[in-house]
Design an enzyme around this catalytic site. Structure first.
Site, PDB file in Angstrom:
ATOM      1  N   HIS A  14       0.866  -1.183   0.000  1.00 53.70           N
ATOM      2  CA  HIS A  14       0.000   0.000   0.000  1.00 53.70           C
ATOM      3  C   HIS A  14       0.893   1.220   0.000  1.00 53.70           C
ATOM      4  O   HIS A  14       1.613   1.466   0.970  1.00 53.70           O
ATOM      5  CB  HIS A  14      -0.928  -0.006   1.208  1.00 53.70           C
ATOM      6  CG  HIS A  14      -1.789   1.230   1.277  1.00 53.70           C
ATOM      7  ND1 HIS A  14      -2.533   1.668   0.210  1.00 53.70           N
ATOM      8  CD2 HIS A  14      -1.988   2.133   2.270  1.00 53.70           C
ATOM      9  CE1 HIS A  14      -3.167   2.785   0.535  1.00 53.70           C
ATOM     10  NE2 HIS A  14      -2.840   3.088   1.782  1.00 53.70           N
ATOM     11  N   ASP A  16       1.288   4.980   0.090  1.00 51.17           N
ATOM     12  CA  ASP A  16       0.984   6.394   0.294  1.00 51.17           C
ATOM     13  C   ASP A  16       2.152   7.191  -0.284  1.00 51.17           C
ATOM     14  O   ASP A  16       3.285   7.061   0.195  1.00 51.17           O
ATOM     15  CB  ASP A  16       0.839   6.699   1.784  1.00 51.17           C
ATOM     16  CG  ASP A  16      -0.182   5.802   2.451  1.00 51.17           C
ATOM     17  OD1 ASP A  16      -1.358   5.913   2.104  1.00 51.17           O
ATOM     18  OD2 ASP A  16       0.210   4.988   3.310  1.00 51.17           O
ATOM     19  N   ASP A 126      -7.599   1.683   2.180  1.00 48.45           N
ATOM     20  CA  ASP A 126      -7.512   2.483   3.406  1.00 48.45           C
ATOM     21  C   ASP A 126      -8.304   3.772   3.294  1.00 48.45           C
ATOM     22  O   ASP A 126      -8.036   4.736   3.995  1.00 48.45           O
ATOM     23  CB  ASP A 126      -6.038   2.791   3.711  1.00 48.45           C
ATOM     24  CG  ASP A 126      -5.833   3.251   5.150  1.00 48.45           C
ATOM     25  OD1 ASP A 126      -6.736   3.016   5.983  1.00 48.45           O
ATOM     26  OD2 ASP A 126      -4.803   3.862   5.441  1.00 48.45           O
ATOM     27  N   HIS A 351      -5.584   9.902   0.341  1.00 47.71           N
ATOM     28  CA  HIS A 351      -6.239  10.086   1.637  1.00 47.71           C
ATOM     29  C   HIS A 351      -5.315  10.651   2.705  1.00 47.71           C
ATOM     30  O   HIS A 351      -5.808  11.208   3.689  1.00 47.71           O
ATOM     31  CB  HIS A 351      -6.860   8.768   2.116  1.00 47.71           C
ATOM     32  CG  HIS A 351      -5.932   7.603   2.091  1.00 47.71           C
ATOM     33  ND1 HIS A 351      -5.944   6.668   1.077  1.00 47.71           N
ATOM     34  CD2 HIS A 351      -4.961   7.201   2.922  1.00 47.71           C
ATOM     35  CE1 HIS A 351      -5.031   5.754   1.300  1.00 47.71           C
ATOM     36  NE2 HIS A 351      -4.405   6.043   2.421  1.00 47.71           N
TER      37      HIS A 351
END
Length: 912
Positions: A14, A16, A126, A351
């Protein structure tokens, strides 16, 4: 023989792009990750596949540094060993606009198709809650599933039975959108890292899998168990094939597979026997204790949300419509610029970015990206608007002489519009190329007379206006075929009421010499503290609060506009008020009040407060933050030291306005606190309505019984509405994404204007001093009273138009093929909300989108006023789905199903 249980192990990371480290530090680690992945894939087929987090921007980021690996990357993507897409970035669903979510899917698909095939996986690992229309968006993108980690509470197989209200008996469920769209939902009940770092050593592997198999079986509806081998910024597990072999030897009753999402879905669908729980609409963790919803990211660093609202709006509601109209008039549509501007904007939409929950360096870079995207959009607006203005026939103003100064007012909303417009014009201009000295040039411009002029519409009728002399100014042209052309000019600012400008259309005005008397000024002021037009009366009290009287249904709303201030000992993710604190308010605090504007088309009153509030939290907060005390358990209070919070509020009412506009400027020099504005409605209702992605969501005023958090703040996009049987109040905003309906017996709408905190939060101590948001902040709202039906009354239309600025461009006196009043099409349909007008890059067709705000079908009567061959229906990817039955009929009669998102393509004739 019973089927073996299967452990599907999906390798992923994941990613980010930015969060607890600045972008480039994460970027370096990304390069290392993909390098390691390609090296591992080169070694053979034992490591079967890798899911690249559902976002194609990872490819851009990697190839920016490693362009020499493009062919190898593409090879493994086409081979199906690296799965990419469908998104460009993993966005926050609630804080990004409807059209931004569509562009995200469109650009993700476009970029993925350059490398291979986009994976048809609705991936939200997420995302901080999920909007209700996602099932419809997925199906319109050819995706029948959604994988997500938040929003639904699993009850557990053979544990308890879900009640169907945001709970699920299994980690698999049916998710239904408000329009009836249904997709298969896969909840990461044990998170998207439940298969992370699988041990190779036998003893550790036994301990690992005993626990993990039991955890997954607690929630799974079948024997197909999903294990996510990765986590945030997780390095590649290069020995996973060996770890799988260890697991196979330990558990002969279990099939361990290095799998991928498509294979897992195929196996799951073949195995589904039990009826799955159904969950409908928004997934906002409604059935939880309310402490971990991350909802207050909607108010962290409000300045980012304001910049995002401005950036989204100028692209989707101004630049795209203007470029479409300009293309119809003969100008090329700048697809390349739009893609660049959208990508730059969307790089702020992950996010941990738009949510304002990263370290300060991340959000500084976001400001630059917002500026970059907006500058491109503004250039498109200027180029398209100027092309349109030059195509408009203004020759009728020639009767006023050579000094007439025409300009074109453009309404890029989807509805007819009347409102106050301001425009800066060059009353006279002298180019430096004409050879005058700088002194002579300045003198000539200063000598220009502004007396003896009027503002007239296309019929030559005088229009009431005000003028401000901006004095001598410098400007320049940048011609396509010449060097830059500087000039001096005498600049003026005109403010007036533009009347009945057609939807997606234009009207012309001109500032001309005229001896006719000016229209009489009819004031909207009824004394120094009262504003009134035909529909609204506003009475201001000595403390700056006010009463709004809706004259159409004789309803009054009292005690509006009071400011509330509380401490905040939480973090960028969650608000936490100190225990036992009583909120401070400006109720009863003497305010300075004066008239700011008094014209026949608008009046404004200024309200000023000097408010003493605590300077910060006390010293205990710092100690608790450093000790990683969970924010609901903190005991810090507010400091006894105070500072002055200076508040400036401007209330303005337009002559034909349906709402009262509010501008609030806060000079913030306090820390660890929250400022809200309160709007008591005193309406009797158990629910309210909030604008969300392609939906007016209905939400309960009182949370579920499991909710323990005293605060029940929620997300909004453009407005929130409280309505009773006979009356309602819509509170619109510009980039203020957090509100709460207070449980105070008055159904008060509380809108967060500013929240100041000093740490990121989550898994460690990350100080964020810039999240205290010190300095001056200006926010804007609008109160729109109505009959109780926000759709039928037009209140929601007014709230949507509040988001969009007018576009005004000066032009010359000339002939043109477009007349004042021009629009490319007209439409009717009360419950239909206009969303988008743009051009398709492949076909050159005009694409226009509406969505149905209501639970009943809406008939859309569409009259296309430009030459065209036919009209057809598309999905959000702009792929034709169906021709319309009667392409020759005008107007077209189109039915949009309840809560449906409807996109239509118009094949124009000969590029017209």
């Amino acid at each position: 023989m019973a089927k073996k249980r299967t452990a599907h192990i999906v390798s992923h990371t994941h990613w980010d792009r930015e969060w607890y480290l600045p972008y480039e530090k994460h970027h370096v680690r990304l390069i290392q990750l993909v390098d390691a992945l390609l090296k591992k894939l080169d070694e053979g087929s034992a490591f079967k596949s890798f899911y690249l987090d559902g976002q194609t921007i990872i490819l851009e980021d990697y190839l920016q540094v490693r362009p020499e690996n493009k062919e190898k990357l593409e090879h493994y993507i086409r081979e199906g060993r690296i799965l990419i897409g469908p998104w460009y970035i993993l966005q926050d669903a609630f804080l990004t606009s409807s059209e931004a979510n569509v562009r995200n899917m469109q650009i993700g698909h476009q970029d993925a198709e350059k490398f291979g095939t986009p994976s048809k996986i609705g991936y939200f690992p997420d995302t901080f809650g999920l909007t209700g229309q996602i099932p419809q968006l997925m199906l319109q993108s050819g995706i029948s599933n959604a994988f997500f980690g938040r929003g639904v509470k699993p009850t557990g197989f053979n544990n308890t039975v879900s009640d169907g209200d945001y709970e699920s008996s299994y980690s698999e469920l049916i998710w239904e959108g408000p329009d009836g769209s249904k997709i298969l939902g896969i909840l990461f009940a044990n998170w998207y890292s439940n298969g992370n770092e699988v041990p190779v050593e036998e003893g550790a592997a036994k301990e690992f899998w005993d626990r993990k198999l039991a955890d997954a079986e607690k929630y799974a509806s079948t024997s197909e168990l999903l294990y996510m081998n990765g986590c945030d910024h997780q390095p590649l597990q290069t020995d996973l094939p060996e770890a799988i072999e260890t697991a196979k030897a330990l558990y002969p009753d279990t099939e361990f597979v290095h799998s991928n999402f498509p294979d897992y879905l195929d196996a799951l669908k073949d195995s589904l026997k039990d009826e799955l729980s159904s969950v409908k609409g928004e997934l906002r963790s409604q059935r939880t204790d309310g402490w971990g919803t991350l909802v207050n990211t909607a108010s962290a660093r409000v300045y980012l949300k304001q910049m995002n609202q401005k950036g989204q709006t100028i692209l989707e509601k101004v630049a795209e419509p203007l470029a479409s109209i300009a293309q119809l008039a003969g100008q090329s549509y700048p697809h390349h610029l739009f893609t660049y501007a959208w990508k730059t904007l969307m790089q702020n939409h992950p996010h941990d970015s738009i949510c304002g929950c990263s370290v300060d360096e991340v959000h500084r870079e976001m400001v630059t990206r917002f500026d970059k995207s907006r500058h491109v959009a503004e250039s498109i607006v200027e180029d398209s608007g100027r092309f349109i203005a030059e195509a408009v026939d203004t020759s009728g103003y020639s009767k006023f002489g050579n000094d007439a100064v025409p300009f074109v007012v453009m309404n890029t909303t989807g509805w007819n519009r009347t409102g106050t417009v301001s425009v800066e014009l060059d009353a006279a201009r002298l180019y430096l190329r004409e050879g005058f000295s700088l002194e002579e040039t300045a003198r000539r411009m200063q000598d220009v007379s502004l007396d003896g002029h009027q503002l007239v519409d296309e019929n030559g009728t005088a229009v009431s206006y005000t003028i401000e002399d901006l004095g001598l100014s410098f400007g320049y042209d940048l011609p396509d075929n010449q060097f830059r052309q500087p000039y001096s000019c005498r600049k003026i600012k005109l403010t007036f009421e533009a009347s009945d400008v057609p939807a997606l259309g234009l009207r012309t005005y001109a500032w001309v010499k005229s001896a006719e008397p000016a229209p009489a000024v009819v004031s909207l002021l009824k004394g120094a503290k009262v504003l009134e037009n035909d529909g609204i009366k506003v009475e201001i009290a000595d403390d700056g609060s006010f009463t709004l009287h809706d004259k159409n249904n004789n309803t009054s709303y009292n005690d509006l506009g009071v400011y509330e201030n509380t401490g905040d000992i939480g973090n960028e993710y969650m608000y936490r008020q100190p225990d036992g604190e009583t909120p401070l308010t400006t109720k009863g605090l003497q305010a300075g009040i004066r008239v700011l504007e008094d014209t026949s088309f608008r009046a404004a009153i200024e309200i000023v407060h000097d408010w003493e509030i605590p300077a910060s939290a006390d010293e205990l907060l710092d100690a608790e933050q450093r000790a990683l005390v969970y924010y609901p358990e903190r005991k810090a209070q507010r400091s006894r030291e105070t500072v002055t919070l200076k508040l400036r509020t401007v209330l303005s009412l337009e002559r034909k306005g349906k709402g009262l506009s509010i501008e609030s400027t806060i000079n913030n020099n306090a820390k660890d606190h929250r400022v809200r504005m309160l709007f008591p409605t005193d309406l009797v209702t158990d629910v309210h309505h909030a604008d969300s992605m392609f939906e007016i969501a209905t939400r309960d005023n009182v949370p579920a019984s499991e909710w323990l958090n005293p605060s029940n703040t929620q997300h909004q996009q453009n407005f929130v509405d409280v309505s009773g049987d006979q009356a309602g109040l819509t509170v619109a905003n510009l980039g203020l994404n957090e509100y709460e309906i207070l449980r105070d017996g008055r159904n008060t709408v509380a809108v967060t204007l500013l929240r100041s905190v000093g740490e990121l939060g989550d898994w460690g101590w990350f100080p964020t001093p810039e999240a205290q948001c010190l300095g001056e902040h200006t926010v804007q709202l609008q109160l729109i009273p109505h009959s109780g039906d926000g759709i039928a009354s037009g209140a929601y239309t007014e709230a949507y138009q509040f988001q969009v600025p007018w576009t005004v461009l000066q032009t010359g006196v000339h002939e043109g093929k477009l007349a004042s009043g021009y629009t490319p099409f007209q439409w009717k349909g009360t419950a239909a909300a206009f969303s988008s007008l743009k051009m398709n890059e492949k076909t050159g067709d005009l694409l226009v989108r509406w969505y149905n705000m209501a639970e009943q079908p809406v008939e859309l009567a569409l009259d296309v006023l430009v030459p065209h061959e036919h009209l057809y229906e598309t999905n959000i990817l702009e792929e034709r789905t169906a021709p319309l039955a009667d392409p020759g009929h005008r107007p077209y009669s189109l039915e949009i199903r309840p809560y449906g998102i409807a996109t239509y393509g118009i094949k124009t004739r000969n590029g017209q």
